[in-house]
Design a protein around this motif. Structure first.
Motif, mmCIF file in Angstrom:
data_model
loop_
_atom_site.group_PDB
_atom_site.id
_atom_site.type_symbol
_atom_site.label_atom_id
_atom_site.label_comp_id
_atom_site.label_asym_id
_atom_site.label_seq_id
_atom_site.Cartn_x
_atom_site.Cartn_y
_atom_site.Cartn_z
ATOM 1 N N LYS A 22 0.873 -1.013 -0.091
ATOM 2 C CA LYS A 22 0.159 0.094 -0.334
ATOM 3 C C LYS A 22 0.876 1.549 0.350
ATOM 4 C CE LYS A 22 -3.580 -2.361 2.183
ATOM 5 N NZ LYS A 22 -4.916 -2.324 1.304
ATOM 6 N N PHE A 23 2.576 0.991 0.351
ATOM 7 C CA PHE A 23 3.304 2.232 0.220
ATOM 8 C C PHE A 23 3.852 2.587 -0.636
ATOM 9 C CE2 PHE A 23 0.533 2.485 4.044
ATOM 10 C CZ PHE A 23 0.394 3.622 4.541
ATOM 11 N N ALA A 24 3.642 1.634 -1.458
ATOM 12 C CA ALA A 24 5.621 1.781 -2.855
ATOM 13 C C ALA A 24 6.180 1.119 -2.051
ATOM 14 C CB ALA A 24 4.853 3.693 -3.406
ATOM 15 N N GLY A 25 6.110 0.131 -1.761
ATOM 16 C CA GLY A 25 7.330 -0.926 -1.367
ATOM 17 C C GLY A 25 8.513 -0.142 -0.909
ATOM 18 N N ALA A 26 7.290 0.402 0.300
ATOM 19 C CA ALA A 26 8.199 1.124 1.689
ATOM 20 C C ALA A 26 9.043 -0.283 1.668
ATOM 21 C CB ALA A 26 7.421 1.917 1.896
ATOM 22 N N LEU A 27 10.304 -0.040 2.442
ATOM 23 C CA LEU A 27 11.353 -1.087 2.498
ATOM 24 C C LEU A 27 11.181 -0.766 4.759
ATOM 25 C CD1 LEU A 27 14.260 -0.874 0.722
ATOM 26 C CD2 LEU A 27 11.909 -2.795 0.842
ATOM 27 N N VAL A 28 11.984 -2.292 5.089
ATOM 28 C CA VAL A 28 12.030 -2.128 6.341
ATOM 29 C C VAL A 28 12.920 -1.647 7.027
ATOM 30 C CG1 VAL A 28 12.113 -3.328 8.660
ATOM 31 C CG2 VAL A 28 10.456 -3.837 6.952
ATOM 32 N N THR A 29 13.300 -0.285 7.653
ATOM 33 C CA THR A 29 14.609 0.157 8.666
ATOM 34 C C THR A 29 15.010 -0.344 10.139
ATOM 35 O OG1 THR A 29 13.564 2.141 8.846
ATOM 36 C CG2 THR A 29 14.544 1.649 7.013
ATOM 37 N N GLY A 30 14.212 -1.351 10.422
ATOM 38 C CA GLY A 30 14.767 -1.690 11.319
ATOM 39 C C GLY A 30 13.384 -2.247 11.899
ATOM 40 N N ALA A 31 13.346 -3.768 13.072
ATOM 41 C CA ALA A 31 12.399 -4.374 14.216
ATOM 42 C C ALA A 31 12.701 -5.192 15.010
ATOM 43 C CB ALA A 31 12.296 -5.388 12.516
ATOM 44 N N GLN A 32 11.547 -5.105 15.715
ATOM 45 C CA GLN A 32 12.364 -5.829 17.424
ATOM 46 C C GLN A 32 11.026 -6.792 17.922
ATOM 47 O OE1 GLN A 32 15.854 -6.535 18.629
ATOM 48 N NE2 GLN A 32 14.410 -7.463 19.732
ATOM 49 N N LEU A 33 11.269 -7.531 18.128
ATOM 50 C CA LEU A 33 10.307 -8.342 19.147
ATOM 51 C C LEU A 33 10.365 -8.214 20.853
ATOM 52 C CD1 LEU A 33 9.526 -11.610 16.980
ATOM 53 C CD2 LEU A 33 8.831 -9.292 16.383
ATOM 54 N N ASN A 34 9.058 -7.873 21.417
ATOM 55 C CA ASN A 34 9.476 -8.669 22.538
ATOM 56 C C ASN A 34 9.016 -8.673 23.356
ATOM 57 O OD1 ASN A 34 11.084 -5.573 22.660
ATOM 58 N ND2 ASN A 34 8.594 -4.925 22.075
ATOM 59 N N ALA A 35 9.473 -9.063 24.865
ATOM 60 C CA ALA A 35 9.653 -10.010 25.729
ATOM 61 C C ALA A 35 7.411 -9.203 26.129
ATOM 62 C CB ALA A 35 10.417 -10.487 26.756
ATOM 63 N N ASP A 36 7.098 -9.104 25.890
ATOM 64 C CA ASP A 36 5.623 -8.203 26.617
ATOM 65 C C ASP A 36 4.625 -8.091 26.102
ATOM 66 O OD1 ASP A 36 7.034 -6.245 24.662
ATOM 67 O OD2 ASP A 36 6.862 -4.636 26.182
#
Length: 238
Positions: free
Chosen positions: A110-124
């Protein structure tokens, strides 16, 4: 990224195995059901048991292609052990990781192939993803919540394949991170995760067998992080 035991046997959370190397407070196992973390995913939690006792696994450290299981106690063990992954923690990580793939897929579409610049899964039971979206309307991002939950309700299957690293450029969208690509396994291949009918991308994490096994999610917050980045924080519903 290696071909971890948990990639081929995600349902195996308890495994009889052997210590192949040891130092006080850490071991290398012949086989391990633990996911070592990476790419924003936290290391599996769990226990090692052996004839003389038990210890919590607190971290996993990669060194020269081997995975050292770091223990809570400075014990030195050898021989047969039982490795036990914390099932509840793994379930939470797999839900969050699958749901971030859904978020990623919808933003990419939906946003013209926008790429990820960071990610984090959390214990909460929360996770965040940062996207290169300098001109994005934050209300449009917030509006993705019902669409994500609709994909969860559709119960789309997930499946996997391994592609040669030098073939990844032949299909647009397999690499979603702006700055890094998943490292290939020893045989030169990269793991591709597909949400059938929605998305395909390279990833070495743990995921659900199908989207419907996740709880619904909420979009908790959207932040502007610098001139380009939008941070989307999600959480699993109670």
């Amino acid at each position: 990224m290696s071909r971890y035991f948990c990639h081929d046997h995600p349902e195996t959370l308890t495994l009889e195995t052997r210590v192949v190397d040891a130092r006080p407070g850490a071991v290398v196992l012949e086989q391990s059901p633990f996911h070592p973390g990476g790419g924003g995913q936290l290391t599996d939690r769990g226990l090692l048991r052996w004839s003389g006792g038990a210890a919590r696994v607190t971290a996993i450290e990669a060194d020269g292609g081997r995975l050292w299981h770091v223990l809570a106690d400075p014990v030195e063990i050898a021989g047969a052990v039982e490795a036990l992954v914390d099932a509840d923690f793994r379930a939470m990580m797999t839900q969050l990781h699958t749901d971030t793939h859904i978020l990623n897929a919808l933003v990419f579409q939906k946003f013209a192939g926008a790429l990820v610049t960071g990610a984090q899964l959390n214990a909460d039971a929360t996770a965040r993803m940062d996207f290169d979206l300098p001109e994005a309307d934050n209300d449009r991002l917030r509006a993705l919540e019902p669409e994500i939950n609709d994909v969860i309700r559709q119960d789309l299957a997930l499946r996997y394949e391994w592609l040669a690293a030098d073939a990844l450029g032949g299909e647009a969208g397999l690499i979603r991170c702006r700055s890094v690509a998943p490292p290939p396994a020893a045989d030169g291949t990269v793991r591709i995760v597909e949400i059938v009918g929605l998305d395909r991308q390279a990833c070495g994490g743990t995921h659900l067998p199908s989207t419907g096994q996740s709880r619904p999610i909420r979009i908790l917050k959207i932040d502007n992080k610098g001139r380009h980045n939008r941070r989307v924080k999600i959480g699993l519903s109670e």
